[in-house]
Design a protein around this motif. Sequence first.
Motif, short mmCIF file in Angstrom:
data_model
loop_
_atom_site.label_atom_id
_atom_site.label_comp_id
_atom_site.label_asym_id
_atom_site.label_seq_id
_atom_site.Cartn_x
_atom_site.Cartn_y
_atom_site.Cartn_z
N GLU A 168 1.13 -1.62 -0.12
CA GLU A 168 0.26 -0.03 -0.31
C GLU A 168 0.43 1.40 -0.26
N ALA A 169 0.28 2.35 -0.69
CA ALA A 169 1.34 3.63 -1.07
C ALA A 169 2.93 3.19 -1.31
N THR A 170 2.60 2.87 -2.24
CA THR A 170 3.53 2.28 -2.57
C THR A 170 3.74 2.56 -4.00
N LEU A 171 5.64 2.71 -4.20
CA LEU A 171 5.67 2.56 -6.32
C LEU A 171 6.75 2.04 -6.15
N ILE A 172 7.13 0.90 -6.99
CA ILE A 172 7.92 -0.25 -7.17
C ILE A 172 8.13 -0.32 -9.21
N ALA A 200 -1.31 7.29 18.31
CA ALA A 200 -0.33 7.04 16.65
C ALA A 200 -0.29 8.65 16.31
N ILE A 201 0.48 9.18 15.94
CA ILE A 201 0.47 10.33 14.86
C ILE A 201 0.90 9.15 13.09
N PRO A 202 -0.28 9.81 12.71
CA PRO A 202 -0.67 9.22 11.13
C PRO A 202 0.36 9.84 9.81
N HIS A 203 0.82 8.97 9.07
CA HIS A 203 1.46 8.66 8.53
C HIS A 203 0.81 9.10 6.58
N PHE A 204 1.66 10.03 6.07
CA PHE A 204 0.86 10.26 4.63
C PHE A 204 1.47 10.12 4.19
N GLY A 205 2.67 9.75 3.78
CA GLY A 205 3.97 9.34 2.63
C GLY A 205 3.98 8.30 2.24
N ARG A 206 5.11 7.73 1.91
CA ARG A 206 4.87 6.63 0.76
C ARG A 206 6.43 5.70 0.83
N VAL A 207 6.49 4.99 0.73
CA VAL A 207 7.82 3.96 0.31
C VAL A 207 7.88 3.84 -1.34
N VAL A 208 9.14 4.01 -1.44
CA VAL A 208 9.52 3.89 -3.09
C VAL A 208 10.99 3.62 -3.16
N ILE A 209 10.12 1.90 -3.60
CA ILE A 209 11.38 0.75 -3.83
C ILE A 209 11.28 1.49 -6.04
N GLN A 210 12.86 1.89 -5.74
CA GLN A 210 13.80 1.51 -6.98
C GLN A 210 14.41 -0.11 -7.72
N ASP A 211 14.58 0.08 -8.59
CA ASP A 211 14.70 -0.81 -9.91
C ASP A 211 15.91 -1.59 -9.42
N THR A 229 10.07 7.40 2.17
CA THR A 229 10.45 6.19 2.76
C THR A 229 11.56 5.25 1.63
N VAL A 230 12.81 5.30 1.33
CA VAL A 230 13.05 5.14 0.05
C VAL A 230 13.93 4.39 0.13
N ILE A 231 14.54 3.00 -1.23
CA ILE A 231 15.04 2.21 -0.80
C ILE A 231 15.86 1.78 -3.06
N GLY A 232 16.93 2.30 -2.95
CA GLY A 232 17.84 2.75 -3.65
C GLY A 232 17.95 1.12 -4.47
N GLU A 233 17.86 1.50 -5.43
CA GLU A 233 18.77 1.01 -7.16
C GLU A 233 19.53 -0.04 -7.04
N GLY A 234 19.18 -1.37 -6.76
CA GLY A 234 20.27 -2.69 -7.03
C GLY A 234 20.25 -2.65 -4.90
N ASN A 246 10.22 7.61 6.83
CA ASN A 246 11.67 8.14 6.80
C ASN A 246 12.59 7.60 6.08
N VAL A 247 13.14 6.96 6.27
CA VAL A 247 14.53 6.71 6.15
C VAL A 247 14.34 5.98 4.77
N HIS A 248 16.01 6.69 4.19
CA HIS A 248 16.65 6.28 2.76
C HIS A 248 17.85 5.65 2.14
N MET A 249 17.71 5.26 2.47
CA MET A 249 18.35 4.25 1.55
C MET A 249 19.47 3.55 0.32
N GLY A 250 20.55 4.34 -0.20
CA GLY A 250 21.08 4.28 -0.71
C GLY A 250 21.22 3.21 -2.16
N ARG A 251 21.58 3.45 -3.11
CA ARG A 251 22.39 2.62 -4.00
C ARG A 251 23.33 1.27 -3.89
#
Length: 336
Positions: A168-172, A200-211, A229-234, A246-251
Motif C-alpha cells: 500500500e502507498a508504494t511505488l515499485i 499514533a501519529i498519522p503517516h501520509f508519505g509513501r514507500v519508493v522501491i527503485q529498480d 521512505t526510499v530503497i535505492g537501485e540494486g 522516512n528512511v533513505h537507503m542508497g544504491r
Amino acid sequence: MHDLRFYHTLRDLTVADVAALTGGDVRGDVDQELITIAPADKATAGVLSFLASGKVDVPEQDDLYGACITTEKLAESLPPTLTLILVKNPQKSFVQSVNAFLRQRTVMNAGTGLGPASVADDANLHPTVIVSDGVEIGEGTEIGPHSVVGPGVRIGRKCKIGANVVIEATLIGNDVTVKSNTVLGGSGFGLFPDDQGLSAIPHFGRVVIQDRVGIGSNVCIDRGAFDDTVIGEGSKLDNLVHIGHNVHMGRNSLMAAFGGVSGSVEIGDWVQMGGRVGLSDHVTIGDHAKLAANSAVLRSVPAGEIWGGAPAQPIKQFWREVAWVSLNAKKKNKKD
C-alpha cells in the motif's frame, strides 16, 4: 504534498476550522485554506504543520507559509510569515486536525477518482490476488497467491511478488523481487503521549522501491510520515528486516537478516550491514561503510569506515577493547 493516489480529502479545512477543532489561539490569517501537510521547515501556502520541540531552520531568502500548530513558548522561534495556531499539545492537535480532512485510501475504502486498475496483458497474477482501484502493474510481473495490492499502487515491469504480500502507498520500479509475507507501505511507529496514553501519529508519505531491489520474506518497510521512505537501485534486504519511516537507503546497499533501521536514517551507497544490526533514529551511514553483525549504531558513521560493537565504534577500537577485557579477565582468573 500528499500523493492523491494514496490519500483523499474528506472536507475543506481552514485555519479557523483547526482552531475550532483544537481550541487553539490563532496568530495570522484565520481564513487561510489548508490542502495538505508537511514538516514545519518545508511549509508553503496551504500547508498544515506542527512544531512540538526544537526550532525550525529557514533557508536564506526563503520564507515559510501555511499554518503551524505549536505552543506559545515555541512561537517566537518561527518566522512571522507563518500563521500560528497555539495549543498545549501540538502533536495531539495536529492529529485531530489531519484526521478531520485527510484519509488514507484502503482496500476496504478506496475513495473516488482513481479509476479502474490497469494490468499488463502478460502480467501473471494468481486468481486470489486482490487488486484495488487505480493500480498499475507492468509487463511480465508475477504476483503470488493471496497478495493484496492497495489503491493507487504502481508496480513496474518484470517484478516478482511472492505470496501473502501486502503493498500500500508504494511505488515499485522494474525488476524488483519481493518474497512472501512482506508488508510494504504500512504506517510507521510514530507515537506521542496524551491523556489517553500513547496515540499514533498519522503517516501520509509513501514507500519508493527503485529498480532491481531485492526484498526478502517477512520484511516490513514503513511509509514516511510526511516524506518518502526510499530503497535505492540494486539494494538488497534479507529476510526479517525492518525499515522505519522516512528512511533513505542508497544504491547497492545491503542488510542481512534481523536488521532494524529506525526512522529518518540516511544510508549511503554500497553500504554493507551484517545480521542483527540496529540503527538508531536520525543517524547517517556514509557511502561504502560497513557495519559488523550485532552492531548497535547510535551515532553517524563516516563514509568508508568499518564499525562494530554495542554501542558501535570504529572496528579497530572495538577489537582493542575486546582484547583488553579478555586479557584482564585472564589475569584476574590467574590471581583467583
